[in-house]
Write a protein that holds these residues in place. Structure first.
Motif, mmCIF file in Angstrom:
data_model
loop_
_atom_site.group_PDB
_atom_site.id
_atom_site.type_symbol
_atom_site.label_atom_id
_atom_site.label_comp_id
_atom_site.label_asym_id
_atom_site.label_seq_id
_atom_site.Cartn_x
_atom_site.Cartn_y
_atom_site.Cartn_z
ATOM 1 N N SER A 126 0.826 -1.211 0.000
ATOM 2 C CA SER A 126 0.000 0.000 0.000
ATOM 3 C C SER A 126 0.856 1.255 0.000
ATOM 4 N N ARG A 143 3.579 1.654 -1.388
ATOM 5 C CA ARG A 143 4.226 1.845 -2.688
ATOM 6 C C ARG A 143 3.297 2.447 -3.737
ATOM 7 N N GLY A 144 2.016 2.544 -3.414
ATOM 8 C CA GLY A 144 1.110 3.250 -4.300
ATOM 9 C C GLY A 144 0.227 2.381 -5.168
ATOM 10 N N GLU A 145 -0.442 3.065 -6.097
ATOM 11 C CA GLU A 145 -1.462 2.425 -6.937
ATOM 12 C C GLU A 145 -0.941 1.297 -7.816
ATOM 13 N N GLN A 146 0.333 1.352 -8.168
ATOM 14 C CA GLN A 146 0.861 0.297 -9.039
ATOM 15 C C GLN A 146 0.837 -1.081 -8.366
ATOM 16 N N THR A 147 0.609 -1.111 -7.053
ATOM 17 C CA THR A 147 0.560 -2.395 -6.340
ATOM 18 C C THR A 147 -0.876 -2.891 -6.131
ATOM 19 N N LEU A 148 -1.847 -2.207 -6.714
ATOM 20 C CA LEU A 148 -3.245 -2.623 -6.549
ATOM 21 C C LEU A 148 -3.479 -4.085 -6.950
ATOM 22 N N PRO A 149 -2.919 -4.566 -8.064
ATOM 23 C CA PRO A 149 -3.150 -5.975 -8.418
ATOM 24 C C PRO A 149 -2.634 -6.956 -7.355
ATOM 25 N N GLN A 150 -1.452 -6.681 -6.791
ATOM 26 C CA GLN A 150 -0.916 -7.572 -5.756
ATOM 27 C C GLN A 150 -1.763 -7.518 -4.485
#
Length: 132
Positions: free
Chosen positions: A72, A74-81
């Motif tokens: 979380s 690390r931002g939006e790019q980690t939404l899939p994980q």
């Protein structure tokens, strides 16, 4: 508006030592502090805390919650994980609920059995050894 640790503890019915432990474990990122070092929880912090407690109360290990928190940060790019973590957790919770429902059937059967034995004992006055 900001809340003190005591206010959060009372509002959310969470012991203060648990809040301190979760902060120490890195599960409550960026809790602000006053100049005197007093923790100041925002509404957003309370929302986050609610999610952490939901995950913990539904059986997610602290290590996995920490992984989720780190993603979380690390931002939006980690939404899939993060979504994968939540979907796996959901499946685990559903499996445990299904298992508990099966166990509840057994408990209810025993309650029925013992209740009927108890009624039979009360009516006949005979001493009976209950089935285990």
């Amino acid at each position: 508006m900001y809340y003190s640790m005591k206010q959060v503890s009372e509002k959310m019915k969470i012991p203060e030592y648990t809040l301190r432990y979760y902060e120490k474990e890195g599960l409550l990122p960026a809790i602000r502090r006053s100049r005197g070092g007093v923790r100041r929880f925002s509404e957003e912090d309370l929302e986050w805390l609610g999610l952490v407690f939901c995950l913990k109360n539904t059986g997610m290990p602290i290590k996995k919650i920490r992984e989720f928190v780190d993603l979380s940060r690390r931002g939006e790019q980690t939404l899939p994980q993060r979504c994968e973590i939540l979907m796996a957790h959901k499946k685990d919770v559903e499996n445990r609920i299904a298992s508990m429902k099966k166990q509840l059937v057994k408990v209810n059967q025993k309650i029925q059995c013992f209740s009927s034995q108890s009624k039979a004992f009360c009516v006949s006055g005979k001493t009976q050894r209950p089935l285990v």
